[in-house]
Design a protein around this motif. Structure first.
Motif, PDB file in Angstrom:
ATOM      1  N   SER A 137     -38.251 -27.581 -23.692  1.00 17.70           N
ATOM      2  CA  SER A 137     -39.427 -28.026 -24.440  1.00 17.70           C
ATOM      3  C   SER A 137     -40.205 -26.818 -24.941  1.00 17.70           C
ATOM      4  O   SER A 137     -40.094 -25.715 -24.387  1.00 17.70           O
ATOM      5  CB  SER A 137     -40.336 -28.889 -23.558  1.00 17.70           C
ATOM      6  N   VAL A 138     -40.993 -27.030 -25.986  1.00 23.49           N
ATOM      7  CA  VAL A 138     -41.798 -25.942 -26.532  1.00 23.49           C
ATOM      8  C   VAL A 138     -42.779 -25.418 -25.494  1.00 23.49           C
ATOM      9  O   VAL A 138     -42.894 -24.201 -25.286  1.00 23.49           O
ATOM     10  CB  VAL A 138     -42.551 -26.409 -27.798  1.00 23.49           C
ATOM     11  N   CYS A 139     -43.481 -26.319 -24.827  1.00 24.06           N
ATOM     12  CA  CYS A 139     -44.453 -25.878 -23.823  1.00 24.06           C
ATOM     13  C   CYS A 139     -43.753 -25.148 -22.682  1.00 24.06           C
ATOM     14  O   CYS A 139     -44.274 -24.167 -22.139  1.00 24.06           O
ATOM     15  CB  CYS A 139     -45.243 -27.084 -23.299  1.00 24.06           C
ATOM     16  N   GLY A 140     -42.563 -25.622 -22.310  1.00 21.12           N
ATOM     17  CA  GLY A 140     -41.813 -24.956 -21.256  1.00 21.12           C
ATOM     18  C   GLY A 140     -41.419 -23.548 -21.639  1.00 21.12           C
ATOM     19  O   GLY A 140     -41.480 -22.624 -20.813  1.00 21.12           O
ATOM     20  N   VAL A 141     -41.022 -23.364 -22.898  1.00 23.54           N
ATOM     21  CA  VAL A 141     -40.616 -22.035 -23.375  1.00 23.54           C
ATOM     22  C   VAL A 141     -41.804 -21.082 -23.419  1.00 23.54           C
ATOM     23  O   VAL A 141     -41.734 -19.956 -22.913  1.00 23.54           O
ATOM     24  CB  VAL A 141     -39.948 -22.139 -24.761  1.00 23.54           C
ATOM     25  N   VAL A 142     -42.905 -21.487 -24.033  1.00 22.62           N
ATOM     26  CA  VAL A 142     -44.014 -20.543 -24.219  1.00 22.62           C
ATOM     27  C   VAL A 142     -44.715 -20.231 -22.900  1.00 22.62           C
ATOM     28  O   VAL A 142     -45.348 -19.171 -22.767  1.00 22.62           O
ATOM     29  CB  VAL A 142     -45.028 -21.058 -25.258  1.00 22.62           C
ATOM     30  N   HIS A 143     -44.625 -21.111 -21.908  1.00 20.79           N
ATOM     31  CA  HIS A 143     -45.282 -20.867 -20.628  1.00 20.79           C
ATOM     32  C   HIS A 143     -44.295 -20.497 -19.526  1.00 20.79           C
ATOM     33  O   HIS A 143     -44.655 -20.497 -18.340  1.00 20.79           O
ATOM     34  CB  HIS A 143     -46.088 -22.100 -20.205  1.00 20.79           C
ATOM     35  N   GLN A 144     -43.073 -20.160 -19.885  1.00 17.77           N
ATOM     36  CA  GLN A 144     -42.070 -19.800 -18.880  1.00 17.77           C
ATOM     37  C   GLN A 144     -42.528 -18.580 -18.084  1.00 17.77           C
ATOM     38  O   GLN A 144     -42.901 -17.553 -18.645  1.00 17.77           O
ATOM     39  CB  GLN A 144     -40.726 -19.504 -19.551  1.00 17.77           C
ATOM     40  N   ASN A 145     -42.515 -18.722 -16.757  1.00 15.37           N
ATOM     41  CA  ASN A 145     -42.938 -17.655 -15.840  1.00 15.37           C
ATOM     42  C   ASN A 145     -44.395 -17.244 -16.028  1.00 15.37           C
ATOM     43  O   ASN A 145     -44.776 -16.110 -15.681  1.00 15.37           O
ATOM     44  CB  ASN A 145     -42.042 -16.422 -15.974  1.00 15.37           C
ATOM     45  N   ALA A 146     -45.220 -18.147 -16.541  1.00 10.11           N
ATOM     46  CA  ALA A 146     -46.624 -17.810 -16.766  1.00 10.11           C
ATOM     47  C   ALA A 146     -47.370 -17.539 -15.470  1.00 10.11           C
ATOM     48  O   ALA A 146     -48.432 -16.889 -15.481  1.00 10.11           O
ATOM     49  CB  ALA A 146     -47.316 -18.937 -17.528  1.00 10.11           C
ATOM     50  N   SER A 147     -46.836 -17.989 -14.370  1.00  8.73           N
ATOM     51  CA  SER A 147     -47.489 -17.767 -13.074  1.00  8.73           C
ATOM     52  C   SER A 147     -47.238 -16.360 -12.535  1.00  8.73           C
ATOM     53  O   SER A 147     -47.861 -15.945 -11.551  1.00  8.73           O
ATOM     54  CB  SER A 147     -47.002 -18.797 -12.053  1.00  8.73           C
ATOM     55  N   ARG A 148     -46.356 -15.615 -13.175  1.00  3.79           N
ATOM     56  CA  ARG A 148     -46.019 -14.249 -12.728  1.00  3.79           C
ATOM     57  C   ARG A 148     -46.787 -13.250 -13.583  1.00  3.79           C
ATOM     58  O   ARG A 148     -46.511 -13.089 -14.769  1.00  3.79           O
ATOM     59  CB  ARG A 148     -44.515 -14.016 -12.834  1.00  3.79           C
ATOM     60  N   LEU A 149     -47.759 -12.603 -13.004  1.00  2.20           N
ATOM     61  CA  LEU A 149     -48.615 -11.683 -13.740  1.00  2.20           C
ATOM     62  C   LEU A 149     -47.796 -10.599 -14.440  1.00  2.20           C
ATOM     63  O   LEU A 149     -47.024  -9.875 -13.812  1.00  2.20           O
ATOM     64  CB  LEU A 149     -49.642 -11.036 -12.803  1.00  2.20           C
ATOM     65  N   ASN A 150     -47.979 -10.520 -15.760  1.00  3.93           N
ATOM     66  CA  ASN A 150     -47.311  -9.506 -16.589  1.00  3.93           C
ATOM     67  C   ASN A 150     -45.781  -9.536 -16.473  1.00  3.93           C
ATOM     68  O   ASN A 150     -45.117  -8.517 -16.661  1.00  3.93           O
ATOM     69  CB  ASN A 150     -47.825  -8.104 -16.250  1.00  3.93           C
ATOM     70  N   PHE A 158     -43.793 -14.453 -22.800  1.00  2.00           N
ATOM     71  CA  PHE A 158     -44.739 -14.093 -23.848  1.00  2.00           C
ATOM     72  C   PHE A 158     -45.993 -13.552 -23.171  1.00  2.00           C
ATOM     73  O   PHE A 158     -46.662 -14.271 -22.427  1.00  2.00           O
ATOM     74  CB  PHE A 158     -45.051 -15.300 -24.728  1.00  2.00           C
ATOM     75  N   SER A 159     -46.302 -12.306 -23.437  1.00  2.00           N
ATOM     76  CA  SER A 159     -47.298 -11.583 -22.647  1.00  2.00           C
ATOM     77  C   SER A 159     -48.655 -12.272 -22.569  1.00  2.00           C
ATOM     78  O   SER A 159     -49.334 -12.188 -21.545  1.00  2.00           O
ATOM     79  CB  SER A 159     -47.465 -10.163 -23.194  1.00  2.00           C
ATOM     80  N   TYR A 160     -49.075 -12.955 -23.622  1.00  4.46           N
ATOM     81  CA  TYR A 160     -50.407 -13.568 -23.605  1.00  4.46           C
ATOM     82  C   TYR A 160     -50.531 -14.622 -22.509  1.00  4.46           C
ATOM     83  O   TYR A 160     -51.634 -14.905 -22.029  1.00  4.46           O
ATOM     84  CB  TYR A 160     -50.715 -14.209 -24.962  1.00  4.46           C
TER      85      TYR A 160
END
Length: 215
Positions: free
Chosen positions: A122-135, A139-141
């Motif tokens: 999914s789009v949301c899954g792709v853009v937020h993949q690993n968002a819980s891992r700092l840096n 996608f860095s943002y």
């Protein structure tokens, strides 16, 4: 390009033709008609050339005139759909400093990933993949600890419109299947083995190698 801008050359063509007709009023009828038709033909040729040049920069696709015109896109109604919002968020934070082509290119990368089995579906899954891992996210943002709010109204409207257009099925024709990108200020290791497909502004686009599996 808005409709008014598309019609502007036509107005110029008509004005030129009328001016020629006026100037030819004192000439014999045959010469007057010849002069008027010649002026009209030249003016219309200029109008056609103008429209074609806009449609073929950088694409040879007349339907792209409006699709790649930021002044038109920002007039589109905004969407609050979750998928549109996720894609718009990525476009905004990753590429709002680029022109409209660079922003469409980023959208293509995200949608290309959605289609591949080794990324979230999914789009949301792709853009937020690993968002819980700092840096350490895709996608860095999404994981740099900063706000994801889209605070620039104009850029937000444009990103939302681009997201709608791409999710509506617009062709992905800018990046040749790219799955990655980076700015020209960094040199990630993966870029050494990936095929570069395009560059828009300060962003370089790449397609990751196809992984073949044996039976």
């Amino acid at each position: 390009m808005g409709l008014v801008n598309q019609l502007a050359p036509l107005g110029v063509a008509l004005a030129v033709a009328l001016s020629a007709q006026s100037a030819a009023a004192d000439l014999p009828l045959e010469q007057s008609l010849a002069l008027a038709f010649s002026a009209e033909r030249e003016a219309m040729r200029g109008m056609t050339s103008s429209l074609v040049s806009r449609a073929t920069t950088p694409l040879d696709d007349p339907t792209a005139i409006l699709r790649y015109d930021a002044s038109y896109l920002v007039t589109m109604p905004q969407s609050s759909d979750e998928t549109v919002q996720c894609l718009a968020e990525a476009i905004y934070h990753e590429a709002r400093g680029e022109d409209v082509y660079g922003q469409f290119a980023v959208a293509e990368v995200i949608l290309n990933r959605v289609d591949l089995p080794n990324y979230p579906g999914s789009v949301c899954g792709v853009v937020h993949q690993n968002a819980s891992r700092l840096n350490a996210c895709q996608f860095s943002y999404a994981c740099n600890g900063r706000s994801r709010a889209m605070t620039e109204p104009g850029a937000r409207r444009l990103a939302n419109a681009i997201a709608q257009v791409m999710l509506g099925g617009a062709p992905r024709e800018l990046t040749d299947g790219a799955t990655h990108f980076h700015t020209n200020g960094v040199r990630p290791r993966w870029a050494l083995s990936f095929h570069r497909t395009a560059q828009y502004g300060s962003h370089l686009f790449y397609r990751e190698p196809v992984q073949l599996t044996s039976n």
